[in-house]
Design a protein around this motif. Structure first.
Motif, PDB file in Angstrom:
ATOM      1  N   GLU A 369      -4.792  -7.547  -3.275  1.00 32.80           N
ATOM      2  CA  GLU A 369      -3.333  -7.761  -2.447  1.00 32.80           C
ATOM      3  C   GLU A 369      -3.527  -8.851  -1.175  1.00 32.80           C
ATOM      4  O   GLU A 369      -2.828  -9.748  -0.990  1.00 32.80           O
ATOM      5  CB  GLU A 369      -2.589  -6.700  -1.885  1.00 32.80           C
ATOM      6  CG  GLU A 369      -1.962  -5.951  -3.082  1.00 32.80           C
ATOM      7  CD  GLU A 369      -1.526  -4.451  -2.794  1.00 32.80           C
ATOM      8  OE1 GLU A 369      -0.921  -3.895  -3.418  1.00 32.80           O
ATOM      9  OE2 GLU A 369      -1.889  -3.940  -1.422  1.00 32.80           O
ATOM     10  N   GLU A 373      -2.115 -12.717  -1.228  1.00 30.76           N
ATOM     11  CA  GLU A 373      -1.574 -13.207  -0.097  1.00 30.76           C
ATOM     12  C   GLU A 373      -2.009 -14.396   0.691  1.00 30.76           C
ATOM     13  O   GLU A 373      -1.395 -15.231   1.033  1.00 30.76           O
ATOM     14  CB  GLU A 373      -1.017 -11.966   0.850  1.00 30.76           C
ATOM     15  CG  GLU A 373      -0.227 -11.155   0.118  1.00 30.76           C
ATOM     16  CD  GLU A 373       0.240  -9.710   1.157  1.00 30.76           C
ATOM     17  OE1 GLU A 373      -0.117  -9.900   2.061  1.00 30.76           O
ATOM     18  OE2 GLU A 373       0.968  -8.995   0.667  1.00 30.76           O
ATOM     19  N   ARG A 377      -0.246 -18.089   1.266  1.00 28.98           N
ATOM     20  CA  ARG A 377       0.121 -18.849   2.570  1.00 28.98           C
ATOM     21  C   ARG A 377      -0.411 -20.222   2.497  1.00 28.98           C
ATOM     22  O   ARG A 377       0.215 -20.949   2.817  1.00 28.98           O
ATOM     23  CB  ARG A 377      -0.520 -17.753   3.639  1.00 28.98           C
ATOM     24  CG  ARG A 377       0.199 -16.466   3.971  1.00 28.98           C
ATOM     25  CD  ARG A 377      -0.157 -16.103   5.118  1.00 28.98           C
ATOM     26  NE  ARG A 377      -1.661 -15.592   5.260  1.00 28.98           N
ATOM     27  CZ  ARG A 377      -1.934 -14.296   4.863  1.00 28.98           C
ATOM     28  NH1 ARG A 377      -1.305 -13.478   4.470  1.00 28.98           N
ATOM     29  NH2 ARG A 377      -3.358 -13.968   4.738  1.00 28.98           N
ATOM     30  N   HIS A 383       5.685 -16.231   3.714  1.00 32.99           N
ATOM     31  CA  HIS A 383       6.305 -14.776   3.952  1.00 32.99           C
ATOM     32  C   HIS A 383       6.259 -13.853   2.610  1.00 32.99           C
ATOM     33  O   HIS A 383       6.839 -12.922   2.422  1.00 32.99           O
ATOM     34  CB  HIS A 383       7.767 -14.920   3.816  1.00 32.99           C
ATOM     35  CG  HIS A 383       8.239 -15.873   5.312  1.00 32.99           C
ATOM     36  ND1 HIS A 383       7.616 -15.319   6.546  1.00 32.99           N
ATOM     37  CD2 HIS A 383       8.799 -17.105   5.438  1.00 32.99           C
ATOM     38  CE1 HIS A 383       8.245 -16.168   7.310  1.00 32.99           C
ATOM     39  NE2 HIS A 383       8.784 -17.194   6.463  1.00 32.99           N
ATOM     40  N   ALA A 384       5.471 -14.429   1.625  1.00 38.23           N
ATOM     41  CA  ALA A 384       5.037 -13.848   0.207  1.00 38.23           C
ATOM     42  C   ALA A 384       4.373 -12.484   0.657  1.00 38.23           C
ATOM     43  O   ALA A 384       3.528 -12.468   1.330  1.00 38.23           O
ATOM     44  CB  ALA A 384       4.524 -14.619  -0.796  1.00 38.23           C
ATOM     45  N   LYS A 385       4.854 -11.416  -0.320  1.00 38.83           N
ATOM     46  CA  LYS A 385       4.161 -10.107  -0.566  1.00 38.83           C
ATOM     47  C   LYS A 385       3.574  -9.966  -1.739  1.00 38.83           C
ATOM     48  O   LYS A 385       4.688  -9.715  -2.764  1.00 38.83           O
ATOM     49  CB  LYS A 385       5.133  -9.116   0.426  1.00 38.83           C
ATOM     50  CG  LYS A 385       5.073  -9.145   1.778  1.00 38.83           C
ATOM     51  CD  LYS A 385       6.158  -7.851   2.257  1.00 38.83           C
ATOM     52  CE  LYS A 385       6.449  -8.230   3.844  1.00 38.83           C
ATOM     53  NZ  LYS A 385       7.408  -7.127   4.063  1.00 38.83           N
ATOM     54  N   ARG A 387       1.960  -6.946  -4.293  1.00 36.58           N
ATOM     55  CA  ARG A 387       1.653  -5.707  -4.353  1.00 36.58           C
ATOM     56  C   ARG A 387       1.443  -5.324  -6.091  1.00 36.58           C
ATOM     57  O   ARG A 387       1.730  -5.966  -6.758  1.00 36.58           O
ATOM     58  CB  ARG A 387       2.632  -4.923  -4.017  1.00 36.58           C
ATOM     59  CG  ARG A 387       3.415  -4.865  -2.573  1.00 36.58           C
ATOM     60  CD  ARG A 387       2.041  -4.294  -1.529  1.00 36.58           C
ATOM     61  NE  ARG A 387       2.608  -4.497  -0.247  1.00 36.58           N
ATOM     62  CZ  ARG A 387       2.186  -5.615   0.340  1.00 36.58           C
ATOM     63  NH1 ARG A 387       1.466  -6.562   0.002  1.00 36.58           N
ATOM     64  NH2 ARG A 387       2.793  -5.456   1.907  1.00 36.58           N
ATOM     65  N   ILE A 408       6.075  -8.691  -6.370  1.00 33.79           N
ATOM     66  CA  ILE A 408       6.036  -9.740  -5.358  1.00 33.79           C
ATOM     67  C   ILE A 408       7.430  -9.782  -4.737  1.00 33.79           C
ATOM     68  O   ILE A 408       8.437  -9.545  -5.453  1.00 33.79           O
ATOM     69  CB  ILE A 408       5.340 -11.235  -6.118  1.00 33.79           C
ATOM     70  CG1 ILE A 408       4.990 -12.203  -5.005  1.00 33.79           C
ATOM     71  CG2 ILE A 408       6.453 -11.666  -6.916  1.00 33.79           C
ATOM     72  CD1 ILE A 408       4.190 -13.187  -5.242  1.00 33.79           C
ATOM     73  N   CYS A 409       7.389 -10.470  -3.627  1.00 34.85           N
ATOM     74  CA  CYS A 409       8.582 -10.819  -3.151  1.00 34.85           C
ATOM     75  C   CYS A 409       8.242 -12.053  -2.502  1.00 34.85           C
ATOM     76  O   CYS A 409       7.216 -11.978  -1.891  1.00 34.85           O
ATOM     77  CB  CYS A 409       9.308  -9.931  -2.097  1.00 34.85           C
ATOM     78  SG  CYS A 409       8.541  -9.539  -0.625  1.00 34.85           S
ATOM     79  N   THR A 410       9.054 -13.291  -2.369  1.00 35.27           N
ATOM     80  CA  THR A 410       8.662 -14.496  -1.960  1.00 35.27           C
ATOM     81  C   THR A 410       9.466 -14.726  -0.802  1.00 35.27           C
ATOM     82  O   THR A 410       8.940 -15.908   0.085  1.00 35.27           O
ATOM     83  CB  THR A 410       8.813 -15.515  -2.807  1.00 35.27           C
ATOM     84  OG1 THR A 410      10.116 -15.425  -3.326  1.00 35.27           O
ATOM     85  CG2 THR A 410       8.083 -15.450  -4.054  1.00 35.27           C
ATOM     86  N   ASP A 415      12.909  -7.186  -1.410  1.00 33.21           N
ATOM     87  CA  ASP A 415      12.093  -6.187  -1.998  1.00 33.21           C
ATOM     88  C   ASP A 415      11.086  -6.677  -2.818  1.00 33.21           C
ATOM     89  O   ASP A 415      11.571  -7.908  -3.482  1.00 33.21           O
ATOM     90  CB  ASP A 415      12.806  -5.040  -2.257  1.00 33.21           C
ATOM     91  CG  ASP A 415      13.622  -4.220  -1.232  1.00 33.21           C
ATOM     92  OD1 ASP A 415      13.063  -4.339  -0.278  1.00 33.21           O
ATOM     93  OD2 ASP A 415      14.785  -3.642  -1.636  1.00 33.21           O
ATOM     94  N   VAL A 416       9.905  -6.157  -3.001  1.00 32.74           N
ATOM     95  CA  VAL A 416       9.039  -6.583  -3.974  1.00 32.74           C
ATOM     96  C   VAL A 416       9.727  -6.166  -5.384  1.00 32.74           C
ATOM     97  O   VAL A 416      10.366  -5.207  -5.551  1.00 32.74           O
ATOM     98  CB  VAL A 416       7.578  -5.898  -4.103  1.00 32.74           C
ATOM     99  CG1 VAL A 416       6.832  -6.572  -2.584  1.00 32.74           C
ATOM    100  CG2 VAL A 416       7.618  -4.306  -3.856  1.00 32.74           C
TER     101      VAL A 416
END
Length: 552
Positions: A369, A373, A377, A383-385, A387, A408-410, A415-416
């Motif tokens: 993760e 991430e 970047r 701002h991407a997460k 998981r 993922i959330c971008t 939410d992911v």
């Protein structure tokens, strides 16, 4: 990797023959020049659905040939029984104007499903709304395990060996487990069949003997009458009288002596035959009841043959098989208990190994993760997460008891969600690039195509994308279509796609660029005007790219 590409009569392409580099292949060209046709041609060859409108106007067929050098997919050819040499895999597809399609693998006629399955082992295509392997949740667990250390890999190997034993025991149990009601019904039926056959006490040669007896009894009256007449004739002793007449003159010459000898021999034979006929007449026991008994026995044999076989031998074999089957059912409870014990032991081992696997996977999730991430970047997705979702499933499978999916959330405030639900093609490509970068050393796919990878990016982000493509290409062949100079400069081999009008016909062509042409292409991508200043900037970009690749 893809070593050779041939395209004939696809859309505006007349014919293209292309030898590809083993690392980073860059394709560029003006908007509308037909860059997408190259990807479409490869998609065409690996079985993607299309229409006959793709055939170049005025031609009768379209054809694409892909030649791969890839030892990791040879097992698939072996399963299909397709010959190969020197790790070479050739995919061909021809689409005729009639709509008929012909697929070939190593010159062997194949079907679309086989080609698509084989292609999935050879090539990944990342582009807007394309079915990409990294978007397939079923492959996420394998990718995660490949990222793991030697301990995880050894643990998984031990688990899979144990799982194979458990699966085999489970299958054996399924083969002997019968519903109790069906089990009782089967036992009753087998017992009935065995008893029915045994009660008739059949003998192997009985039917032929009965048929002969029936025929004799059916004609008994005629047989007795004719045999009696024959016996009476033989009793007149005509031969004996002839012997008496010849005996007195047999000494006169040799021929008469021979007659006398032959008649004596005939008399002896006739006496034997007469005796046997008398015995035969005495042996015939005829009565309507006996004939009926023989008929009844033959009827029994006929009915049993209808149920159990075409002969008494087959009926007796049916009985023996029924006895064996009944023994198996009677012994099934004991066998089932043994298998139950084995299964329980293996399930306990599997559960322990699955728990250890799950623990190891959770230990490496955090590393994955964080790294992905970081790459996101770099690729202008600050701002991407990312998981990795790990959920326990209720049953064992060949990989353990974990259900793994990349999430993922971008954007901020969201939410992911599953990776496959990313809407933007540009985002998909960059996420794929980030994931591919960290998994590249463990991926068995030999060729990766990135289309639309540079959508909506520029500046520092463009440079980062170029560097990641170069990094991936050190281990995996990369084919990339781009309009950014930073990515173009990173190519190990560059190609220019152009659209020209020749004799009032528009056609797309492709040329391999040499060093000066690459500089000119970089100038075009930077602004379109070739000046001393843009040339110097282009040379600087190229120099930096070469330096980066040298230090990888």
């Amino acid at each position: 990797m893809l070593v050779y590409l041939q395209v004939k009569n696809i859309a505006l392409i007349d014919e293209i023959n292309l030898n590809l580099h083993g690392h980073l292949n860059i394709f560029s060209g003006e908007t509308g020049a037909g860059k997408s046709m190259l990807i479409d041609s490869i998609q065409f060859a690996i079985g993607n659905r299309t229409s006959k409108q793709i055939i170049r106007k005025g031609e009768q067929s379209a054809y694409v040939k892909l030649v791969f050098s890839d030892q990791n997919a040879l097992w698939f050819l072996e399963e299909l029984g397709i010959p190969y040499s020197n790790n070479e895999i050739i995919l061909e597809r021809t689409l005729y104007i009639s709509g008929r399609t012909v697929y070939k693998i190593n010159n062997i006629i194949s079907n679309r499903a086989q080609v698509k399955q084989l292609a999935s082992l050879l090539i990944d295509i990342y582009g807007q709304h394309e079915p990409q392997s990294l978007l397939d949740p079923s492959k996420h667990l394998i990718m995660l395990d490949n990222f793991g250390d030697v301990e995880l890999k050894n643990l998984k190997q031990e688990y899979q060996q144990t799982y194979q034993k458990w699966h085999q025991v489970t299958k054996e149990m399924e083969n002997i487990e019968i519903d109790e009601r069906k089990k009782l019904q089967l036992k009753d039926m087998l017992n009935f069949q065995i008893e029915e056959i045994e009660q008739h006490n059949f003998q192997k040669d009985e039917e032929s003997m009965l048929n002969e007896q029936y025929t004799t009894l059916s004609h008994a009256e005629k047989i007795l009458m004719q045999c009696q007449k024959a016996y009476e004739f033989l009793g007149e002793d005509v031969v004996g009288s002839a012997i008496q007449n010849i005996r007195d003159i047999s000494h006169i010459n040799t021929q008469l002596k021979e007659f006398f000898s032959q008649l004596n021999s005939i008399e002896a034979q006739l006496q034997d035959v007469t005796f046997e006929i008398r015995r035969y007449i005495d042996s015939i026991e005829y009565s309507p009841q006996l004939l009926q008994d023989v008929q009844n026995r033959l009827d029994v044999i006929y009915r049993m043959k209808q149920k159990y076989g075409n002969s008494i031998e087959e009926i007796l074999q049916f009985k023996n098989n029924a006895i064996l089957q009944l023994d198996e059912i009677m012994n099934a409870e004991e066998n089932q208990q043994d298998l139950n014990n084995q299964k329980q032991i293996l399930e306990n081992q599997l559960l322990e190994l699955a728990q250890q696997l799950s623990k190891k996977r959770k230990e490496i999730v955090g590393q994955i993760e964080i790294q992905i991430e970081k790459h996101l970047r770099d690729l202008q997705m600050p701002h991407a997460k990312f998981r990795v979702s790990i959920k326990e499933i209720s049953s064992f499978n060949k990989n353990g008891k974990d259900d793994i999916e990349f999430m993922i959330c971008t954007n901020l405030g969201t939410d992911v969600a599953p990776l496959a639900k990313i809407a933007s093609g540009g985002e998909i490509s960059r996420v794929m690039l980030a994931i591919k970068t960290i998994f590249v050393l463990e991926d068995s796919i030999g060729t990766v195509i990135f289309d639309e990878i540079d959508t909506g990016i520029s500046g520092v982000t463009a440079q980062k994308v170029a560097e990641k493509l170069a990094l991936i290409s050190r281990n995996t062949q990369v084919i990339c279509i781009t309009h950014l100079p930073q990515i173009c400069a990173m190519g190990d081999k560059n190609y220019l796609i152009e659209k020209n009008v020749v004799e009032e016909h528009t056609k797309t062509s492709l040329i391999e660029l040499v060093e000066n042409q690459i500089i000119n292409e970089l100038c075009r991508l930077m602004g379109g005007i070739i000046t001393n200043s843009t040339k110097e900037s282009a040379k600087e970009i190229k120099l930096l790219a070469d330096k980066f690749k040298k230090n990888i």
